[in-house]
Design a protein around this motif. Structure first.
Motif, short mmCIF file in Angstrom:
data_model
loop_
_atom_site.label_atom_id
_atom_site.label_comp_id
_atom_site.label_asym_id
_atom_site.label_seq_id
_atom_site.Cartn_x
_atom_site.Cartn_y
_atom_site.Cartn_z
N UNK A 1 -18.62 2.63 11.94
CA UNK A 1 -17.30 2.07 11.28
C UNK A 1 -16.05 2.44 11.48
N UNK A 2 -15.97 3.58 11.65
CA UNK A 2 -14.54 4.25 11.81
C UNK A 2 -14.19 3.63 13.29
N UNK A 3 -15.05 3.93 14.33
CA UNK A 3 -14.61 3.25 15.62
C UNK A 3 -14.54 2.01 15.75
N UNK A 4 -14.98 0.92 14.73
CA UNK A 4 -14.73 -0.24 14.38
C UNK A 4 -13.49 -0.57 13.83
N UNK A 5 -12.87 0.05 13.23
CA UNK A 5 -11.25 -0.17 12.65
C UNK A 5 -11.65 0.17 11.12
N UNK B 1 -13.07 5.97 8.31
CA UNK B 1 -12.20 7.04 8.93
C UNK B 1 -11.66 7.85 7.72
N UNK C 1 -5.49 15.17 14.63
CA UNK C 1 -6.01 13.99 14.47
C UNK C 1 -5.31 12.66 15.12
N UNK C 2 -4.18 12.90 15.64
CA UNK C 2 -3.55 11.69 16.50
C UNK C 2 -4.42 11.78 17.71
N UNK D 1 -7.79 10.33 17.06
CA UNK D 1 -7.73 8.79 16.91
C UNK D 1 -7.58 7.98 18.29
N UNK D 2 -6.79 8.75 19.06
CA UNK D 2 -6.74 8.01 20.42
C UNK D 2 -8.10 7.97 21.26
N UNK D 3 -8.84 8.87 20.97
CA UNK D 3 -10.17 8.93 21.68
C UNK D 3 -11.16 8.68 20.69
N UNK D 4 -11.08 8.09 19.66
CA UNK D 4 -12.23 7.87 18.67
C UNK D 4 -13.09 7.05 19.37
N UNK D 5 -12.44 5.91 19.49
CA UNK D 5 -13.63 4.73 20.36
C UNK D 5 -14.58 5.18 21.47
#
Lengths: 226, 305
Positions: free
Chosen positions: A56-60, A65, A96-97, A100-104
């Protein structure tokens, strides 16, 4: 003695049901950002349904998150606070920045997730150490003022058991302290810690063993003295 | 994490409490191992404190982290619709072009069909002969068992003079057979209307009739004794001179047929009667143009089918 007094009363077996309930299905993106749930705990709240929360976090999904962040950020900050003179919160924010950039693109279970986040934090900490090493050494009253204005990242006022534990942990040799921090805070297995630190699993086991024995010896002496 | 791996000596192993590997693992998981040295319980509490509840200073970066997250993912979600819009516009353009092409193709085919149907009368002769051929074939097939049709064909080829040479010279109607009555009928009409224009020299049928009668002058007498085809007794007998005909209802209606001015259709009817396979192909072609003339929307149906 102090630590014993502080750590008593801390209930480690906090029920997951006491934590804020997150929607299981992705809801429409809220206009306002989610507020921080009350009384977050450092226990990994996403353990039982980590895959779903991560997806779900990867989906936004902001709530997902948020759950991941609340689960890991206090441990991350504590890990970064072990070394004096380090802006742990700033380094955590930088971490965390990057996350977040590589979360997906992230793929893996919760252990891999912890390893990824803590490895990122460790790299940010090494970068910060290099920056501070290149910084010109100031002397005189300005330098003293700068040090005086900087808050102590490890409060030892006796009200924060984790801070006192960190203070004692930081007295250990760096390898032992870091091994114990990664094994306890990041809940990483020996092999993962060894890979992160570039050491053998045997060296990691020995470091953890000696660190715990050292802490036990010190605490035993403190208990006697206090 | 540390810049150097130098570890200052803390204490000798002899001064440290003994911990087994299982006890170390239990301590790392926050459990209190049993039967350990006095400081081990406190070490367990320390490990427990490391994972204690978060304090406010450890959650100060929450808003910044959520801002980073929302900015990153809102940017992705906002850029995705742009890509989707671009993709959908491209797909829409392609789809529109495809639909337009299909419509043009269908329109062209429909126009061709409409033009064909509109020009039906001029193109009708291509289909009408098949239709008439089929109808005449049907009529011929219904009359085929009767040899009088052969006399009809002989009459037509005799009248217009377009019959094949081999057919007229070699065969001709058998004036001694069932065609005798028809020949006599025709001879009688010729005698009454046109006199003696048709003689044995110009008509094979009349020559046969004269031969059967034993001469041109005996045709009247011969024909007087030709029985009517409807007489079964005369048919069974097979001879035409023994008993006179008593009926005359069947072939009397066919007597005017040779006088019908339908010469162009007769060759087709004869040719198509020889090829029955032309009937299935003739039926749709004769029926297809008809609805397209009345209903212009039919070309599309014709194309799609």
């Amino acid at each position: 003695m102090i630590i014993v007094r502080f750590v008593r009363g801390v209930n480690r077996n906090v029920s997951l049901s006491a934590l804020p309930e997150f929607p299981r299905t992705a809801e429409p993106r809220a206009k306002t950002r989610p507020t921080l749930p009350a009384s977050p705990h450092t226990r990994p709240v996403a353990r039982e349904d980590f895959a779903e929360v991560l997806a779900r976090a990867q989906a936004g999904d902001e709530a997902a998150f948020s759950r991941l962040w609340i689960d890991l950020n206090p441990r991350l900050v504590r890990y970064l606070r072990m070394e004096p003179g380090r802006q742990a919160e700033d380094l955590a924010a930088e971490t965390w920045v990057s996350v977040v950039k590589g979360l997906k693109r992230f793929r893996g279970d919760e252990t891999a997730w912890h390893a990824w986040v803590f490895t990122t934090a460790r790299r940010r900490a090494l970068d910060d150490a290099r920056r501070r090493a290149r910084r010109p050494q100031t002397s005189g009253p300005d330098a003293l003022d700068h040090l005086a204005a900087r808050p102590d990242p490890r409060p030892s006022d006796g009200t924060d058991g984790a801070a006192e534990a960190l203070r004692l942990l930081s007295t250990l040799p760096p390898l032992q302290a870091e091994v114990l921090a990664l094994r306890v805070l990041a809940e990483l297995p020996v092999d993962t810690v060894a890979a992160m630190l570039g050491r053998s699993p045997g060296a990691v086991r020995v470091a953890a063993h000696r660190g715990l024995r050292t802490l036990a010896a010190r605490l035993s002496r403190e208990g006697v003295t206090h | 994490m540390t810049s150097n791996d130098f570890e200052p000596p803390v204490a000798d192993d002899a001064d440290l409490p003994h911990l087994s590997d299982g006890q170390v693992e239990a301590l790392l998981r926050g459990h209190r191992p049993a039967d350990t040295a006095p400081g081990t319980d406190r070490a367990a509490d320390l490990v427990h404190a490391l994972t204690g509840p978060a304090v406010a200073s450890e959650l100060t970066g929450y808003r910044a982290a959520m801002t980073t997250y929302t900015d990153a993912f809102s940017m992705r979600t906002s850029s995705r619709p742009r890509r989707l819009l671009l993709l959908s516009s491209l797909l829409g353009a392609r789809t529109l072009a495809g639909v337009a092409g299909s419509a043009l193709a269908l329109g062209a085919v429909g126009a061709v069909v409409l033009t064909t149907s509109a020009l039906g009368p001029s193109h009708a002769p291509e289909a009408l002969p098949l239709a008439t051929g089929s109808t005449t074939t049907t009529a011929a097939s219904t009359h085929a068992p009767d040899d009088a049709d052969q006399s009809d064909d002989a009459d037509e080829s005799e009248k217009d003079g377009t019959g094949s040479g081999s057919a007229t010279a070699a065969v001709g109607p058998d004036a001694k057979g069932p065609a005798a009555f028809g020949l006599c009928n025709a001879w009688a009409h010729h005698q009454a209307e046109a006199g003696t224009t048709a003689t044995a020299d110009t008509s094979v049928a009349f020559r046969n009739l004269a031969e059967a009668a034993g001469g041109e002058g005996k045709i009247a007498g011969y024909c007087a004794n030709v029985p009517h085809p409807g007489n079964a007794a005369a048919k069974a007998r097979g001879s035409h001179g023994s008993t006179p005909g008593s009926g005359g209802k069947g072939k009397s209606t066919k007597a005017p047929k040779p006088a019908k001015p339908t010469k162009p259709t007769k060759p087709h009817s004869s040719s198509h009667s020889a090829s029955p396979s032309a009937r299935p192909t003739a039926r749709p072609r004769t029926s297809a143009p008809t609805p397209s003339l009345t209903t212009p929307s039919r070309p599309a149906v014709t194309v799609t089918s």
